[in-house]
Design an enzyme around this catalytic site. Structure first.
Site, PDB file in Angstrom:
ATOM      1  N   PHE A   1       0.869  -1.179   0.000  1.00 59.56           N
ATOM      2  CA  PHE A   1       0.000   0.000   0.000  1.00 59.56           C
ATOM      3  C   PHE A   1       0.903   1.225   0.000  1.00 59.56           C
ATOM      4  CE2 PHE A   1      -2.344   3.055   2.792  1.00 59.56           C
ATOM      5  CZ  PHE A   1      -3.612   3.065   2.223  1.00 59.56           C
TER       6      PHE A   1
ATOM      7  N   LEU B   1       1.046   4.927   0.148  1.00 53.60           N
ATOM      8  CA  LEU B   1       0.457   6.238   0.426  1.00 53.60           C
ATOM      9  C   LEU B   1       1.555   7.220   0.840  1.00 53.60           C
ATOM     10  CD1 LEU B   1      -2.206   7.911   0.839  1.00 53.60           C
ATOM     11  CD2 LEU B   1      -2.213   7.095   3.202  1.00 53.60           C
TER      12      LEU B   1
ATOM     13  N   PRO C   1       7.861  11.271   0.854  1.00 59.43           N
ATOM     14  CA  PRO C   1       8.768  12.106   1.654  1.00 59.43           C
ATOM     15  C   PRO C   1       8.048  13.320   2.261  1.00 59.43           C
ATOM     16  CG  PRO C   1       9.872  11.371  -0.325  1.00 59.43           C
ATOM     17  CD  PRO C   1       8.466  10.873  -0.437  1.00 59.43           C
TER      18      PRO C   1
ATOM     19  N   ASP D   1      -8.958   2.762   8.235  1.00 60.64           N
ATOM     20  CA  ASP D   1      -9.907   2.410   9.312  1.00 60.64           C
ATOM     21  C   ASP D   1      -9.807   0.912   9.622  1.00 60.64           C
ATOM     22  OD1 ASP D   1     -10.847   4.986   9.448  1.00 60.64           O
ATOM     23  OD2 ASP D   1     -12.735   4.587   8.397  1.00 60.64           O
TER      24      ASP D   1
ATOM     25  N   ARG E   1      -5.955  -0.063  10.897  1.00 60.78           N
ATOM     26  CA  ARG E   1      -5.633   0.252  12.296  1.00 60.78           C
ATOM     27  C   ARG E   1      -6.109  -0.849  13.244  1.00 60.78           C
ATOM     28  NH1 ARG E   1      -6.694   6.657  10.841  1.00 60.78           N
ATOM     29  NH2 ARG E   1      -4.629   6.888   9.903  1.00 60.78           N
TER      30      ARG E   1
ATOM     31  N   ARG F   1      13.680 -16.249  38.275  1.00 60.76           N
ATOM     32  CA  ARG F   1      14.842 -15.438  38.673  1.00 60.76           C
ATOM     33  C   ARG F   1      14.812 -15.203  40.196  1.00 60.76           C
ATOM     34  NH1 ARG F   1      19.970 -13.660  38.151  1.00 60.76           N
ATOM     35  NH2 ARG F   1      20.200 -11.462  38.674  1.00 60.76           N
TER      36      ARG F   1
ATOM     37  N   GLN G   1      12.578  -3.966  32.032  1.00 62.81           N
ATOM     38  CA  GLN G   1      12.863  -3.637  33.430  1.00 62.81           C
ATOM     39  C   GLN G   1      12.817  -4.897  34.312  1.00 62.81           C
ATOM     40  OE1 GLN G   1      13.846  -0.686  34.055  1.00 62.81           O
ATOM     41  NE2 GLN G   1      14.111  -0.840  36.266  1.00 62.81           N
TER      42      GLN G   1
ATOM     43  N   GLU H   1       0.697   3.569  10.125  1.00 65.96           N
ATOM     44  CA  GLU H   1      -0.773   3.646   9.925  1.00 65.96           C
ATOM     45  C   GLU H   1      -1.385   4.764  10.769  1.00 65.96           C
ATOM     46  OE1 GLU H   1      -2.979   0.251   8.891  1.00 65.96           O
ATOM     47  OE2 GLU H   1      -1.189  -0.922   8.443  1.00 65.96           O
TER      48      GLU H   1
ATOM     49  N   THR I   1       0.290   8.088  13.352  1.00 63.09           N
ATOM     50  CA  THR I   1       0.930   8.207  14.662  1.00 63.09           C
ATOM     51  C   THR I   1      -0.136   8.312  15.761  1.00 63.09           C
ATOM     52  OG1 THR I   1       0.878  10.614  14.483  1.00 63.09           O
ATOM     53  CG2 THR I   1       2.878   9.507  13.662  1.00 63.09           C
TER      54      THR I   1
HETATM   55  N1  CAA Z   1     -13.163   7.190   5.594  1.00 62.98           N
HETATM   56  C1  CAA Z   1     -13.546   7.738   4.409  1.00 62.98           C
HETATM   57  N2  CAA Z   1     -13.420   9.058   4.130  1.00 62.98           N
HETATM   58  C2  CAA Z   1     -12.866   9.835   5.089  1.00 62.98           C
HETATM   59  C3  CAA Z   1     -12.436   9.324   6.328  1.00 62.98           C
HETATM   60  C4  CAA Z   1     -12.604   7.935   6.569  1.00 62.98           C
HETATM   61  N3  CAA Z   1     -12.206   7.387   7.714  1.00 62.98           N
HETATM   62  N4  CAA Z   1     -11.938  10.330   7.058  1.00 62.98           N
HETATM   63  C5  CAA Z   1     -12.043  11.446   6.319  1.00 62.98           C
HETATM   64  N5  CAA Z   1     -12.611  11.134   5.122  1.00 62.98           N
HETATM   65  C6  CAA Z   1     -12.904  12.079   4.029  1.00 62.98           C
HETATM   66  C7  CAA Z   1     -13.616  13.312   4.550  1.00 62.98           C
HETATM   67  O1  CAA Z   1     -15.005  13.121   4.558  1.00 62.98           O
HETATM   68  C8  CAA Z   1     -13.195  14.363   3.532  1.00 62.98           C
HETATM   69  O2  CAA Z   1     -13.933  14.178   2.348  1.00 62.98           O
HETATM   70  P1  CAA Z   1     -14.661  15.407   1.586  1.00 62.98           P
HETATM   71  O3  CAA Z   1     -13.827  16.640   1.774  1.00 62.98           O
HETATM   72  O4  CAA Z   1     -14.734  14.935   0.174  1.00 62.98           O
HETATM   73  O5  CAA Z   1     -15.977  15.507   2.236  1.00 62.98           O
HETATM   74  C9  CAA Z   1     -11.784  13.941   3.168  1.00 62.98           C
HETATM   75  O6  CAA Z   1     -11.658  12.560   3.511  1.00 62.98           O
HETATM   76  C10 CAA Z   1     -10.711  14.747   3.854  1.00 62.98           C
HETATM   77  O7  CAA Z   1     -10.909  14.652   5.253  1.00 62.98           O
HETATM   78  P2  CAA Z   1     -10.054  15.529   6.257  1.00 62.98           P
HETATM   79  O8  CAA Z   1     -10.183  16.975   5.877  1.00 62.98           O
HETATM   80  O9  CAA Z   1     -10.403  15.117   7.643  1.00 62.98           O
HETATM   81  O10 CAA Z   1      -8.551  15.066   5.882  1.00 62.98           O
HETATM   82  P3  CAA Z   1      -7.151  15.638   6.317  1.00 62.98           P
HETATM   83  O11 CAA Z   1      -6.360  15.946   5.113  1.00 62.98           O
HETATM   84  O12 CAA Z   1      -7.307  16.693   7.362  1.00 62.98           O
HETATM   85  O13 CAA Z   1      -6.466  14.336   6.968  1.00 62.98           O
HETATM   86  C11 CAA Z   1      -5.886  12.806   8.719  1.00 62.98           C
HETATM   87  C12 CAA Z   1      -6.934  13.720   8.084  1.00 62.98           C
HETATM   88  C13 CAA Z   1      -6.628  12.043   9.793  1.00 62.98           C
HETATM   89  C14 CAA Z   1      -4.726  13.575   9.352  1.00 62.98           C
HETATM   90  C15 CAA Z   1      -5.345  11.807   7.645  1.00 62.98           C
HETATM   91  O14 CAA Z   1      -4.556  12.491   6.690  1.00 62.98           O
HETATM   92  C16 CAA Z   1      -4.536  10.702   8.250  1.00 62.98           C
HETATM   93  O15 CAA Z   1      -5.098   9.697   8.703  1.00 62.98           O
HETATM   94  N6  CAA Z   1      -3.171  10.830   8.236  1.00 62.98           N
HETATM   95  C17 CAA Z   1      -2.295   9.763   8.633  1.00 62.98           C
HETATM   96  C18 CAA Z   1      -1.924   8.967   7.423  1.00 62.98           C
HETATM   97  C19 CAA Z   1      -1.499   7.586   7.763  1.00 62.98           C
HETATM   98  O16 CAA Z   1      -2.086   6.897   8.589  1.00 62.98           O
HETATM   99  N7  CAA Z   1      -0.478   7.133   7.058  1.00 62.98           N
HETATM  100  C20 CAA Z   1      -0.038   5.812   7.218  1.00 62.98           C
HETATM  101  C21 CAA Z   1       0.494   5.330   5.927  1.00 62.98           C
HETATM  102  S1  CAA Z   1       0.226   3.658   5.623  1.00 62.98           S
HETATM  103  C22 CAA Z   1       1.306   2.799   6.559  1.00 62.98           C
HETATM  104  O17 CAA Z   1       1.872   3.209   7.535  1.00 62.98           O
HETATM  105  C23 CAA Z   1       1.324   1.418   6.108  1.00 62.98           C
HETATM  106  C24 CAA Z   1       2.443   0.555   6.370  1.00 62.98           C
HETATM  107  O18 CAA Z   1       3.288   0.380   5.520  1.00 62.98           O
HETATM  108  C25 CAA Z   1       2.422  -0.270   7.609  1.00 62.98           C
END
Ligand code: CAA
Length: 379
Positions: free
Chosen positions: A123, A125, A128, A240, A243, A268, A336, A363, A365
């Site tokens: 995945f 996403l 940098p 969703d 997590r 121990r 510990q 996924e 912080t």
């Molecule tokens: N499901 C579906 N849609 C959603 C949603 C959800 N849970 N949450 C928000 N949305 C939609 C909103 O409705 C909105 O849509 P519209 O504007 O079209 O109505 C849109 O998404 C934007 O929502 P926000 O304005 O809330 O978004 P934001 O830019 O402020 O971001 C955030 C919110 C929670 C900070 C999000 O960017 C986020 O979760 N960031 C962290 C990213 C992350 O978890 N990265 C991990 C990478 S993957 C990884 O780590 C994998 C690995 O290799 C192990």
């Protein structure tokens, strides 16, 4: 409220426990020490149906539910957190969005090989400049006749160097902000798609974490998931579910720390008695056990909501936030309790502490989880 597991859920838990105990736990230390991707045991997990647990059988999966998935992932992660994250990314971050957003044709072509465990998914996403601010995608997608041309780079991609299929997020128009983002499936071997760099990590060292690059990479238009502009919604909806997987992984790591600490504290001897006879040690063990049970309940609650088709954004974030912090606390307490031996690489306590840390970061912080929970409360 029914806390009883179904027959199928118990069976998944038991099968995972037995397999993890017999095949994964014995190699966990070596996998960590050599930072060696455990291909053979991952292949066997695939044969057991654990690489596509909640994917319908018609599409190569085991056709079970998210509760089965969380229970199995806890058992696997208890034995080895590297196996846990490899399984989690394949299930939650690759298969799940294909189940939810793929067409029948895409599912047959792009989901079956991965859900059946024959191939692996990842995945893409993070970039940098797009970590917590995931909407700030700089990878571009330009439509050209029957394909999209991708340019950009992705980093910290779990399974990145091993995956045969990658879900890649890219924007068709940065001015549209998150509404310009699209999700594509890119197949390994597509010209212009390369593994640029492999990271060296503090924990989960047996899993691969890669930087991937896309240079004029032509992806067939039929590999676009849903519609143009729906990529960000797909990414967040996928997280969703993801997590829940990380929460289950964290519960598994915390349990490993507790169980090792219990064994050690009983054998121990200091001041003429086992250290477990001291309240200072007992209280640490009691807190670890209580927090692990609470973290598991939050995790299974989020999984249950997902299985019922209910929105579980807040509950998944709560589970992931709490379970990851529990894992970290359990990891530190474990070291510990082991005392000086806890600091030595010959004992497993340090591995649990190192493995736990990433669950507070990837996924989303802990800070991002608190933002998601607060947004849900206030909206
Ligand atoms: N499901 C579906 N849609 C959603 C949603 C959800 N849970 N949450 C928000 N949305 C939609 C909103 O409705 C909105 O849509 P519209 O504007 O079209 O109505 C849109 O998404 C934007 O929502 P926000 O304005 O809330 O978004 P934001 O830019 O402020 O971001 C955030 C919110 C929670 C900070 C999000 O960017 C986020 O979760 N960031 C962290 C990213 C992350 O978890 N990265 C991990 C990478 S993957 C990884 O780590 C994998 C690995 O290799 C192990």
């Amino acid at each position: 409220m029914d806390f009883e597991l179904t027959e199928e859920q118990r069976m998944f838990q038991e099968t995972a426990r037995q397999f993890a105990g017999k095949e994964i736990a014995p190699i966990a230390e070596k996998v960590d020490e050599l930072a060696e991707f455990p291909r053979e045991t991952i292949r066997k997990l695939g044969e057991l149906g654990f690489m596509g647990v909640a994917v319908p059988q018609d599409y190569g999966g085991a056709g079970a539910d998210s509760v089965c998935y969380a229970l199995a992932l806890e058992e696997v992660s208890r034995a080895c957190a590297s196996h846990g994250v490899i399984m989690s990314v394949n299930n939650s971050l690759y298969c799940d969005p294909l189940v939810k957003f793929g067409t029948q044709e895409q599912k047959r072509r792009l989901l079956v090989p991965v859900a059946s465990g024959k191939h692996m998914g990842c995945f893409c996403l993070s970039e940098p400049n797009a970590g917590s601010d995931a909407a700030n995608q700089e990878t571009t997608a330009r439509r050209e006749e029957d394909c999209y041309v991708l340019n950009g780079s992705k980093n910290f991609i779990t399974n990145g160097s091993e995956a045969d299929y990658a879900i890649v997020f890219a924007t068709v128009n940065k001015d549209l902000k998150h509404r310009g983002i699209c999700a594509f499936v890119v197949e390994r071997g597509t010209p212009g798609f390369a593994v640029a760099h492999l990271e060296k990590k503090l924990g989960i060292r047996g899993s691969s974490c890669a930087q991937l690059t896309f240079e004029n990479c032509r992806v067939p238009a039929e590999n676009l998931l849903a519609k143009e502009g729906e990529g960000f919604r797909i990414a967040l909806a996928t997280l969703d579910g993801g997590r829940i997987g990380i929460a289950a992984q964290a519960v598994g790591i915390a349990r490993a720390a507790l169980e090792a600490s219990l064994d050690y504290a009983k054998q121990r001897v200091q001041f003429g008695k086992p250290i477990a006879a001291n309240q200072a040690i007992q209280f640490m063990l009691a807190d670890m056990a209580m927090e692990i049970d609470a973290a598991r309940l939050l995790t299974l609650n989020a999984a249950l909501l997902k299985d019922r088709g209910l929105r579980h954004t807040k509950e998944s974030s709560m589970a992931k936030l709490y379970a990851s912090e529990v894992a970290m606390r359990a990891g530190i307490k474990g070291v510990q309790i082991f005392g000086g031996y806890g600091y030595m690489m010959d004992y497993p306590a340090q591995r649990f502490m190192r493995d736990a840390k990433i669950t507070e970061i990837y996924e989303g912080t802990s800070e991002v989880q608190r933002m998601v929970i607060a947004n849900a409360l206030l909206s």
